[in-house]
Design a protein around this motif. Structure first.
Motif, short mmCIF file in Angstrom:
data_model
loop_
_atom_site.label_atom_id
_atom_site.label_comp_id
_atom_site.label_asym_id
_atom_site.label_seq_id
_atom_site.Cartn_x
_atom_site.Cartn_y
_atom_site.Cartn_z
N UNK A 126 131.31 42.17 -28.03
CA UNK A 126 132.04 40.90 -28.19
C UNK A 126 132.80 40.80 -29.50
N UNK A 127 133.27 39.60 -29.74
CA UNK A 127 134.18 39.26 -30.84
C UNK A 127 133.45 39.35 -32.18
N UNK A 128 133.95 40.23 -33.08
CA UNK A 128 133.34 40.30 -34.42
C UNK A 128 134.09 39.31 -35.31
N UNK A 129 133.62 38.09 -35.27
CA UNK A 129 134.19 37.03 -36.11
C UNK A 129 133.14 36.62 -37.12
N UNK A 130 133.15 35.37 -37.57
CA UNK A 130 132.16 34.95 -38.55
C UNK A 130 130.74 35.06 -37.98
N UNK A 131 130.58 34.56 -36.75
CA UNK A 131 129.24 34.60 -36.13
C UNK A 131 128.81 36.05 -35.91
N UNK A 132 129.71 36.85 -35.35
CA UNK A 132 129.39 38.26 -35.09
C UNK A 132 129.07 39.00 -36.39
N UNK A 177 128.20 50.99 -33.74
CA UNK A 177 128.86 51.39 -32.51
C UNK A 177 129.64 50.19 -31.95
N UNK A 178 130.97 50.27 -32.04
CA UNK A 178 131.82 49.14 -31.62
C UNK A 178 132.45 49.35 -30.25
N UNK A 179 131.76 50.15 -29.43
CA UNK A 179 132.30 50.49 -28.11
C UNK A 179 132.65 49.23 -27.29
N UNK A 180 131.82 48.21 -27.38
CA UNK A 180 132.04 47.01 -26.57
C UNK A 180 132.60 45.84 -27.38
N UNK A 181 133.20 46.17 -28.50
CA UNK A 181 133.89 45.13 -29.28
C UNK A 181 135.35 45.53 -29.41
N UNK A 182 136.21 44.72 -28.79
CA UNK A 182 137.65 45.05 -28.83
C UNK A 182 138.41 44.19 -29.82
N UNK A 183 137.76 43.12 -30.28
CA UNK A 183 138.48 42.18 -31.15
C UNK A 183 137.66 41.90 -32.42
N UNK A 184 138.37 41.92 -33.55
CA UNK A 184 137.72 41.62 -34.82
C UNK A 184 138.69 40.77 -35.65
N UNK A 185 138.16 39.81 -36.38
CA UNK A 185 139.05 39.07 -37.28
C UNK A 185 138.68 39.35 -38.73
N UNK A 186 139.46 38.82 -39.68
CA UNK A 186 139.24 39.21 -41.07
C UNK A 186 137.95 38.63 -41.65
N UNK A 187 137.44 37.54 -41.06
CA UNK A 187 136.15 37.01 -41.53
C UNK A 187 135.04 38.00 -41.12
N UNK A 188 135.17 38.51 -39.91
CA UNK A 188 134.21 39.54 -39.47
C UNK A 188 134.29 40.76 -40.37
N UNK A 189 135.52 41.14 -40.74
CA UNK A 189 135.71 42.30 -41.62
C UNK A 189 135.07 42.05 -43.00
N UNK A 190 135.18 40.81 -43.49
CA UNK A 190 134.61 40.53 -44.82
C UNK A 190 133.09 40.73 -44.80
N UNK A 191 132.44 40.44 -43.67
CA UNK A 191 131.00 40.70 -43.55
C UNK A 191 130.72 42.20 -43.58
N UNK A 192 131.60 42.95 -42.91
CA UNK A 192 131.41 44.41 -42.89
C UNK A 192 131.60 44.99 -44.29
N UNK A 193 132.55 44.44 -45.06
CA UNK A 193 132.76 44.90 -46.44
C UNK A 193 131.52 44.60 -47.29
N UNK A 194 130.92 43.46 -47.00
CA UNK A 194 129.69 43.09 -47.72
C UNK A 194 128.60 44.16 -47.48
N UNK A 195 128.48 44.60 -46.24
CA UNK A 195 127.49 45.63 -45.92
C UNK A 195 127.85 46.94 -46.64
#
Lengths: 111, 501
Positions: free
Chosen positions: A22-28, A48-66
């Motif tokens: 699903x959607x990697x946004x703030x919640x994701x 593994x993002x096989x089943x995630x087709x959409x990401x927004x920049x808030x989701x990306x900021x969480x990934x940067x945190x990791x």
């Protein structure tokens, strides 16, 4: 608001594999961070993002945190099964300067 | 950073106790910053109520010093320094060392804030590049989709991710009645999006369908907010592209449909060309001339003169309601049936009856044929005629009198009430002229939308009656063309002239 985001994880010694859906946004993004933090002593996170087709920049900021947390402990993050649009987005956002990518989980585990 | 600072202070002075607090701004409450034993809440009274950097030293108190340090981001650091292990005094050297450490922390914190700001700027810049890049990709992708489900799903995905929206939807309706709905994420109910506090909408109408797009809740790390101008710009750009894609698809389908119709018309034209006689038979003692000028769209006019043997000839003129392949096929049916019936010695009224039944059964209710048949016995000059709903046929006598032949009945295929067609008999004498035509002549329009008219046609026919049959045909066609001028020919022009020498 409801989210379509789900994840499952597996721990192989100090390698944590998280498969998202699903959607990697703030919640994701928050759920991924929580799952990562929950396991404490992780030296390698395979996302593994096989089943995630959409990401927004808030989701990306969480990934940067990791990525920053892993870098502090000389750990690393590996993205696998990337949708071309997400791969391009990550590339522009500079994530691959600090994180790796692999075709699938198996090859990420072996490297 | 605070943990390191705490270790440095504690290590530098070998303290028994050290508590560090932080508050986001002057009016905020002090928050204890590290884990461990919670200090007495009343301890914060040591900080006083000043917004400036203050270091206070105490004698015989729980703490030997308190520090309030204003930071670059307008937050405050509060430090309570407990007694030194071993009970020694906090010397002047210690006080200078504390001043230096506080300055170092202040500088380090400024540097930390600058780095953070730099990271945020780089993130924002990259985000803008991603937005621009994804917008271009989205526009290209959307223009390629023919499948509507894919088109709407990709548009909603992209507009949500580009604007950091929590969700989006498109509602398609006709006359206020909802036809279909797409949402992103797909499991979301439309009401959840409609009930959102923050949302923007954009819509367009195409082909009587209203496409209403909604974007809900711009996400931040600390909650949701309204959308900014850039978000609105991106959102509207994608909606406009979806509109363009749907319009292009529609125009493409129209072009394919047009091509199909043109192919049908080519088939219809070839059918008609095979039916219309290339050359009329010559009848001894008579002049016969005829013409068929099809309009741009293939029409349903038909004429023929069939040699029945023994000096008998059947002159036929007909006009099928409508144009195109349907009309051409009906003309083809009429032609085949006529040739079949005319092999037998049956009267024109009987032929009209049979044709009426056949056309009624084999064509839809809006298709019928106006039909005129005259069987000429060239030896006696007798004409046995039936007019089934066709324009009146004129017989101009040598003496100048004009007879109208309209006896018959309704057009072929209109009704099948079993009412027989009425026939009419007359005799052509030397110098008499029979004029058969279709409505394409009197109804020919000029650019002012004025018809050529029955009156003008008859007057011209009478005026030119001294000429040969072929000359009458040619000159009448020419006169109609002069009348029409630059106006396109809207209907077939068909006529036959039979003149008895």
């Amino acid at each position: 608001m409801n989210s379509d985001f789900n994840l499952i994880s597996e721990l192989h010694n100090t390698t944590l594999v998280i498969k998202t859906e699903g959607y990697i946004n703030n919640i994701g993004g928050e759920k991924i961070v929580q799952e990562f933090t929950k396991h404490g002593d992780v030296s390698k996170l395979i996302l593994n993002l096989e089943n995630s087709r959409v990401v927004n920049s808030i989701g990306i900021s969480h990934l940067i945190e990791i990525i920053e947390k892993l870098n502090q402990t000389s750990g690393k993050l590996v993205f696998t099964n990337l949708d071309p649009t997400i791969e391009k987005t990550f590339s522009i956002m500079g994530l691959f300067q600090f994180a790796d990518k692999a075709e699938n989980v198996e090859s990420a585990l072996n490297n | 950073m605070l943990t390191s600072f705490q270790h440095i202070i504690r290590g530098s002075f070998i303290l028994s106790d050290l508590n560090i607090y932080h508050k986001k701004q002057f009016e905020s409450e002090w928050n204890f910053t590290h884990n461990g034993r919670l200090p007495d809440p009343s301890d914060i009274s040591y900080f006083g109520n000043s917004g400036n950097r203050i270091i206070q030293y105490f004698q015989n108190e729980k703490y030997i010093a308190s520090v309030v340090l204003p930071l670059a981001d307008k937050s405050y650091l509060g430090i309570l320094i407990g007694p030194k292990l071993g009970g020694s005094e906090f010397s002047d050297f210690d006080k200078i060392t504390l001043q230096i450490l506080l300055q170092v922390f202040d500088n380090a914190y400024k540097s930390f804030l600058n780095q953070k700001k730099e990271k945020e700027l780089i993130f924002e810049l990259n985000e803008k590049v991603v937005q621009l890049n994804n917008l271009v990709d989205t526009v290209i992708e959307i223009s390629r989709f023919e499948n509507r489900d894919q088109l709407f799903n990709i548009a909603l995905e992209r507009m949500s991710s580009l604007t950091n929206a929590s969700s989006s939807s498109v509602q398609i309706s006709r006359d206020g009645q909802q036809i279909s709905v797409y949402t992103f994420p797909q499991n979301l109910k439309l009401t959840e999006i409609a009930d959102s506090e923050y949302k923007i909408q954009s819509s367009f109408v195409h082909n009587n369908l209203t496409y209403n797009f909604t974007l809900a809740e711009k996400e931040t790390r600390i909650g949701v907010s309204g959308f900014n101008e850039l978000d609105k710009l991106l959102f509207n750009a994608i909606v406009r592209q979806v509109n363009a894609s749907i319009e292009n698809q529609y125009l493409n389908e129209q072009a394919i449909e047009k091509e199909k119709i043109e192919q049908e018309l080519t088939v219809a034209a070839s059918i008609q060309q095979r039916i219309i006689p290339e050359k009329l038979p010559s009848i001894e003692g008579y002049e016969l001339a005829g013409i068929n000028i099809p309009s741009r769209e293939v029409g349903g006019d038909y004429f023929d003169c069939i040699d029945l043997g023994n000096g008998k000839f059947a002159l036929i003129i007909a006009d099928v309601a409508g144009k195109g392949i349907g009309a051409a096929l009906l003309v083809s049916t009429l032609n085949a049936a006529l040739y079949s019936y005319l092999q037998f010695d049956i009267s024109p009224t009987e032929i009209a009856d049979r044709l009426n039944k056949l056309i009624y059964k084999s064509s839809p209710s809006d298709k019928y044929i106006t039909f005129f048949i005259a069987v000429l016995d060239s030896n006696s000059g007798t004409l046995d005629v039936v007019n089934a709903g066709h324009n009146p046929i004129f017989l101009l006598r040598k003496n100048g009198s004009l007879e109208k032949i309209d006896a018959g009945g309704v057009g072929l295929g209109m009704f099948d009430f079993g009412i027989p067609f009425k026939g009419q008999n007359t005799i052509m004498n030397s110098g008499d002229i029979l004029f058969l035509y279709t409505d394409g002549i009197p109804e020919a329009m000029n650019t002012m939308e004025e018809e050529y008219s029955d009156e003008k046609m008859i007057d011209f026919f009478v005026l030119k009656s001294e000429k040969s049959a072929i000359e009458i045909v040619d000159e009448l066609v020419q006169d109609v063309k002069v009348h029409s001028g630059k106006a396109p020919q809207s209907d077939d022009i068909t006529m036959m002239i039979l003149k008895k020498n």
